[in-house]
Design a protein around this motif. Structure first.
Motif, PDB file in Angstrom:
ATOM      1  N   ALA A 171       0.877  -1.140  -0.015  1.00 16.68           N
ATOM      2  CA  ALA A 171       0.038  -0.006  -0.131  1.00 16.68           C
ATOM      3  C   ALA A 171       0.918   1.139   0.003  1.00 16.68           C
ATOM      4  CB  ALA A 171      -0.943  -0.046   0.824  1.00 16.68           C
ATOM      5  N   PRO A 172       1.962   1.276   0.947  1.00 14.84           N
ATOM      6  CA  PRO A 172       2.586   2.421   0.907  1.00 14.84           C
ATOM      7  C   PRO A 172       3.478   2.935  -0.427  1.00 14.84           C
ATOM      8  CG  PRO A 172       3.477   1.265   2.427  1.00 14.84           C
ATOM      9  CD  PRO A 172       2.271   0.478   2.090  1.00 14.84           C
ATOM     10  N   LEU A 173       4.173   1.867  -0.786  1.00 18.27           N
ATOM     11  CA  LEU A 173       5.203   1.844  -1.845  1.00 18.27           C
ATOM     12  C   LEU A 173       4.541   2.720  -3.239  1.00 18.27           C
ATOM     13  CD1 LEU A 173       8.113  -0.263  -2.936  1.00 18.27           C
ATOM     14  CD2 LEU A 173       6.324   0.759  -4.588  1.00 18.27           C
ATOM     15  N   PRO A 174       3.477   2.050  -3.721  1.00 21.58           N
ATOM     16  CA  PRO A 174       3.013   2.988  -5.126  1.00 21.58           C
ATOM     17  C   PRO A 174       2.515   4.168  -4.660  1.00 21.58           C
ATOM     18  CG  PRO A 174       2.148   0.787  -4.775  1.00 21.58           C
ATOM     19  CD  PRO A 174       2.559   0.894  -3.533  1.00 21.58           C
ATOM     20  N   LEU A 175       1.930   4.533  -3.646  1.00 19.28           N
ATOM     21  CA  LEU A 175       1.490   5.911  -3.081  1.00 19.28           C
ATOM     22  C   LEU A 175       2.613   6.837  -3.176  1.00 19.28           C
ATOM     23  CD1 LEU A 175      -1.159   5.568  -0.416  1.00 19.28           C
ATOM     24  CD2 LEU A 175      -1.621   6.790  -2.616  1.00 19.28           C
ATOM     25  N   LEU A 176       3.609   6.527  -2.389  1.00 18.40           N
ATOM     26  CA  LEU A 176       4.915   7.286  -2.420  1.00 18.40           C
ATOM     27  C   LEU A 176       5.573   7.617  -3.767  1.00 18.40           C
ATOM     28  CD1 LEU A 176       6.687   5.727   0.752  1.00 18.40           C
ATOM     29  CD2 LEU A 176       5.691   7.864   0.403  1.00 18.40           C
ATOM     30  N   VAL A 177       5.537   6.468  -4.795  1.00 22.62           N
ATOM     31  CA  VAL A 177       6.288   6.742  -5.909  1.00 22.62           C
ATOM     32  C   VAL A 177       4.972   7.934  -6.763  1.00 22.62           C
ATOM     33  CG1 VAL A 177       6.791   5.958  -8.273  1.00 22.62           C
ATOM     34  CG2 VAL A 177       7.121   4.698  -6.003  1.00 22.62           C
ATOM     35  N   MET A 178       3.702   7.806  -6.601  1.00 20.19           N
ATOM     36  CA  MET A 178       2.820   8.756  -7.292  1.00 20.19           C
ATOM     37  C   MET A 178       2.855  10.035  -6.827  1.00 20.19           C
ATOM     38  SD  MET A 178       1.608   6.600  -9.555  1.00 20.19           S
ATOM     39  CE  MET A 178       2.411   5.039  -9.693  1.00 20.19           C
ATOM     40  N   LEU A 179       3.164  10.038  -5.337  1.00 20.21           N
ATOM     41  CA  LEU A 179       3.184  11.579  -4.769  1.00 20.21           C
ATOM     42  C   LEU A 179       4.373  12.284  -5.254  1.00 20.21           C
ATOM     43  CD1 LEU A 179       1.853  10.695  -1.256  1.00 20.21           C
ATOM     44  CD2 LEU A 179       0.584  11.779  -3.119  1.00 20.21           C
ATOM     45  N   ARG A 180       5.616  11.376  -5.434  1.00 23.97           N
ATOM     46  CA  ARG A 180       6.700  12.002  -6.079  1.00 23.97           C
ATOM     47  C   ARG A 180       6.571  12.511  -7.568  1.00 23.97           C
ATOM     48  NH1 ARG A 180       9.666  15.467  -5.924  1.00 23.97           N
ATOM     49  NH2 ARG A 180      11.764  15.584  -6.873  1.00 23.97           N
ATOM     50  N   LEU A 181       5.985  11.577  -8.088  1.00 25.23           N
ATOM     51  CA  LEU A 181       5.563  11.873  -9.691  1.00 25.23           C
ATOM     52  C   LEU A 181       4.713  13.217  -9.805  1.00 25.23           C
ATOM     53  CD1 LEU A 181       5.336  10.098 -12.458  1.00 25.23           C
ATOM     54  CD2 LEU A 181       2.985   9.747 -11.776  1.00 25.23           C
ATOM     55  N   LEU A 182       3.994  13.625  -9.009  1.00 19.80           N
ATOM     56  CA  LEU A 182       3.165  14.819  -8.897  1.00 19.80           C
ATOM     57  C   LEU A 182       3.965  15.765  -8.462  1.00 19.80           C
ATOM     58  CD1 LEU A 182      -0.152  14.457  -6.855  1.00 19.80           C
ATOM     59  CD2 LEU A 182       0.365  13.900  -9.227  1.00 19.80           C
ATOM     60  N   GLY A 183       5.011  15.616  -7.871  1.00 15.63           N
ATOM     61  CA  GLY A 183       6.017  16.756  -7.483  1.00 15.63           C
ATOM     62  C   GLY A 183       6.405  17.034  -5.953  1.00 15.63           C
ATOM     63  N   LEU A 184       5.594  16.300  -5.229  1.00 12.47           N
ATOM     64  CA  LEU A 184       5.615  16.220  -3.914  1.00 12.47           C
ATOM     65  C   LEU A 184       7.062  15.736  -3.179  1.00 12.47           C
ATOM     66  CD1 LEU A 184       2.381  15.318  -2.391  1.00 12.47           C
ATOM     67  CD2 LEU A 184       3.721  17.541  -2.407  1.00 12.47           C
ATOM     68  N   PRO A 185       7.973  16.677  -2.530  1.00  8.30           N
ATOM     69  CA  PRO A 185       9.267  15.953  -1.838  1.00  8.30           C
ATOM     70  C   PRO A 185       8.964  14.528  -1.083  1.00  8.30           C
ATOM     71  CG  PRO A 185       9.044  18.055  -1.258  1.00  8.30           C
ATOM     72  CD  PRO A 185       7.705  17.884  -1.992  1.00  8.30           C
ATOM     73  N   SER A 447      14.835  13.503  -1.487  1.00 14.70           N
ATOM     74  CA  SER A 447      13.761  14.307  -1.618  1.00 14.70           C
ATOM     75  C   SER A 447      13.863  14.919  -3.055  1.00 14.70           C
ATOM     76  CB  SER A 447      13.826  15.457  -0.830  1.00 14.70           C
ATOM     77  OG  SER A 447      13.183  15.235   0.218  1.00 14.70           O
ATOM     78  N   SER A 448      14.910  14.980  -3.506  1.00 17.51           N
ATOM     79  CA  SER A 448      15.056  15.610  -4.976  1.00 17.51           C
ATOM     80  C   SER A 448      15.148  14.707  -6.180  1.00 17.51           C
ATOM     81  CB  SER A 448      15.953  16.677  -4.883  1.00 17.51           C
ATOM     82  OG  SER A 448      17.338  16.052  -4.502  1.00 17.51           O
ATOM     83  N   HIS A 449      14.955  13.327  -5.980  1.00 19.78           N
ATOM     84  CA  HIS A 449      15.032  12.506  -7.187  1.00 19.78           C
ATOM     85  C   HIS A 449      14.049  12.851  -8.016  1.00 19.78           C
ATOM     86  CE1 HIS A 449      16.715   9.089  -9.318  1.00 19.78           C
ATOM     87  NE2 HIS A 449      15.229   8.672  -9.544  1.00 19.78           N
ATOM     88  N   TYR A 450      14.514  12.872  -9.275  1.00 22.70           N
ATOM     89  CA  TYR A 450      13.413  13.453 -10.209  1.00 22.70           C
ATOM     90  C   TYR A 450      12.978  11.790 -11.082  1.00 22.70           C
ATOM     91  CZ  TYR A 450      14.035  18.287  -9.456  1.00 22.70           C
ATOM     92  OH  TYR A 450      14.186  19.706  -9.017  1.00 22.70           O
ATOM     93  N   LEU A 451      11.798  11.921 -11.482  1.00 23.81           N
ATOM     94  CA  LEU A 451      11.339  10.870 -12.393  1.00 23.81           C
ATOM     95  C   LEU A 451      11.226  11.301 -13.558  1.00 23.81           C
ATOM     96  CD1 LEU A 451       8.431   9.255 -10.251  1.00 23.81           C
ATOM     97  CD2 LEU A 451      10.871   8.960 -10.040  1.00 23.81           C
ATOM     98  N   PHE A 452      11.555  12.691 -14.042  1.00 22.93           N
ATOM     99  CA  PHE A 452      11.417  13.237 -15.417  1.00 22.93           C
ATOM    100  C   PHE A 452      12.834  13.706 -15.883  1.00 22.93           C
ATOM    101  CE2 PHE A 452       7.289  13.485 -13.832  1.00 22.93           C
ATOM    102  CZ  PHE A 452       6.393  13.035 -14.917  1.00 22.93           C
ATOM    103  N   PRO A 453      13.069  13.704 -17.310  1.00 22.89           N
ATOM    104  CA  PRO A 453      14.387  14.232 -17.494  1.00 22.89           C
ATOM    105  C   PRO A 453      14.488  15.752 -17.516  1.00 22.89           C
ATOM    106  CG  PRO A 453      13.013  13.619 -19.393  1.00 22.89           C
ATOM    107  CD  PRO A 453      12.315  13.140 -18.259  1.00 22.89           C
ATOM    108  N   PRO A 454      15.836  16.175 -17.413  1.00 24.88           N
ATOM    109  CA  PRO A 454      16.147  17.717 -17.528  1.00 24.88           C
ATOM    110  C   PRO A 454      15.211  18.434 -18.612  1.00 24.88           C
ATOM    111  CG  PRO A 454      18.022  16.521 -17.006  1.00 24.88           C
ATOM    112  CD  PRO A 454      16.967  15.575 -17.467  1.00 24.88           C
TER     113      PRO A 454
END
Ligand code: HEM
Length: 466
Positions: A171-185, A447-454
């Protein structure tokens, strides 16, 4: 407030004139009490008796039609102009015959700006901008981040040699990835998790939790409107929109939240179901240990045999017509039986082992509302990485006791709610060392690991300064 047991259906299933095969008239009771245990054995007798569409009574006597035929389900999903996804077309709901406290109401209640309920150009506009954003996710970055989150979660329970997989991991793992995807630290995502779980549980705390979540996402939208970053919210605000005006803040918030809920919900179920399969099916476990099937293949198999989303509510006919062996009235509720349609002998790829590799299952839906391709790709990265990391660090997981596996929700929305296992912890696999001696991402960069390229940021900011 209406008592669920007093709901009176406004329509009854009407079989078509004799077609050579007998068709039953009475609906099947498909409420939580009527059906216990495995659903797998249910569908085949129904296929014989009713055909590809089964009139059912859901909890509280609410009438619906469950679509269990593979071809019929694809037909319904592909014809939006005939079978609308907009629940405001549901006649029983419109007429006030569905009680406010009907447990399945959250699955169907219309939400403004959610792609799920829209069709035509409006749907394409929102889905298009979301899909174009998700397409840009860098597979390697998403994998690294998932691995890092997985390791942090596993480290919390690994020393005990036991865990409840759903609550502690799936339960927590995909939520954390999705929240980071949105842009939350990452840390803000972790702080938000209890509120999200309170919201999902419903009850008196849900309203406050909803406000807390809306507040945080709302602030993120305001911040990214002023200054974009490499994240999905920035893309939804500043990215190119084909076929319409730029998205409003409300549309961005709703679309972002739909992504978190759809993405995390599906992926959580998939991770849990795949680990359950490995733990409970001796044959699959043995094949896996012998290197004869991969994690990816086992996960593909669960898309067939135990899809994360068993049923989707729903579609609503815009005019009366024939469906399967019935005349279905305008405004009826059609439940898409994804799990049942997967098991249809017409397409089902039996025991020959093809279900490990054949991807023509319906786990991601079908037609214009099928889970976007880029979302499926992300689900695969997150789900597979999560299961692989779990198996690398938690060796030969076994069920803890007789109550170790539990399912919750209704018959329609059926989820794994408990999977308690014991295992042998692999301390060697605990930390992935890198050249710099830190873990896979480096603690300080979490906190700052991005899922999107520069290049995404360049694209978004050049659009701003044009
Ligand atoms: C194993 C994981 C997943 C499963 C089983 C799954 C399943 C589904 C299904 C069955 C639908 C169709 C619903 C319908 O017909 O009304 C759907 C739609 C959707 N999914 Fe997924 N999904 C998964 C992962 C994801 C992820 C990771 C994301 C986002 C990052 C996502 C975003 C969406 C969205 C936005 C829609 C609505 C599309 C539309 O209405 O046009 N899903 N998903």
């Amino acid at each position: 407030m209406t008592n669920p047991s007093h709901v009176r259906p406004h329509h009854r299933a009407a079989p078509l004139p004799a077609t050579g095969c007998p068709v039953r008239l009475e609906p099947v009771r498909l409420d939580s009490e009527a059906v216990q245990g495995s659903l797998a054995d249910l569908y085949e007798p129904w296929r014989e008796e009713y055909g590809p569409v089964v009139p059912v009574e859901l909890d509280g006597g609410v009438p619906a039609f469950l679509v269990i035929g593979h071809r019929t389900l694809r037909e319904v999903c592909s014809q939006e102009s005939l079978y609308s996804p907009d629940s405001r077309n549901w006649a029983d709901l419109q007429a006030g015959r569905v009680p406010d406290d009907w447990p399945l109401l959250p699955q169907v209640a219309y939400q403004e700006g959610s792609t799920r309920f829209l069709s035509g150009p409006e749907h394409q506009r929102l889905r298009g901008v979301l899909a174009s954003g998700l397409t840009q996710v860098e597979a390697a970055s998403a994998r690294r981040y998932t691995e890092w989150v997985a390791d942090r979660l596993i480290s919390r329970f690994a020393p005990k040699g036991r865990t409840e997989v759903v609550a502690d991991y799936a339960a927590p793992l995909p939520l954390l990835v999705m929240l980071r995807l949105l842009g939350l630290p990452h840390e803000t995502g972790e702080q938000l998790l209890p509120a999200i779980f309170r919201l999902l549980e419903g009850g008196p705390e849900a309203h406050r939790a909803n406000e807390e979540i809306s507040d945080i996402i709302g602030r993120l939208v305001v911040a990214r409107r002023a200054k974009p970053d490499r994240d999905l919210i920035s893309w939804l605000i500043h990215g190119p929109v084909d076929g319409g005006p730029a998205l409003s803040d409300l549309e961005v918030r709703n679309l972002a939240w739909l992504t978190v809920m759809a993405g995390a919900g599906g992926t959580t179920g998939w991770i849990g179901n795949a680990i359950e399969r490995l733990v409970c099916d001796e044959q699959v476990h043995t094949l896996f240990l012998a290197g004869k099937v991969t994690v990816a293949e086992i996960m593909n198999e669960t898309h067939w045999s135990n899809p994360a989303v068993q049923n989707v509510m729903g579609r609503y006919p815009l005019r009366e017509g024939r469906l399967g062996n019935y005349h279905v009235p305008k405004g009826a509720l059609l439940v898409l039986g994804l799990a049942a349609a997967n098991a249809d002998p017409e397409v089902h790829v039996d025991d020959s082992g093809h279900t490990f590799t054949n991807e023509s299952h319906l786990a991601f839906g079908a037609g214009p509302h099928e889970c976007p391709t880029a979302a499926q790709r992300l689900a695969k990265i997150v789900g597979q990485t999560a299961v692989e990391r779990f198996l690398a660090r938690c060796r030969t997981p076994r069920l803890q006791d007789a109550d170790a596996v539990q399912h919750g929700g209704s018959v329609i929305v059926r989820q794994l709610t408990r999977l308690a296992v014991t295992f042998g912890a692999d301390t060697q696999a605990a930390v992935r060392p890198t050249a710099s001696g830190t873990d896979a991402l480096g603690e300080s960069s979490r906190s700052s690991h991005y899922l999107f390229p520069p290049r995404m940021l360049t694209q978004l900011t050049s659009h701003l300064t044009d």
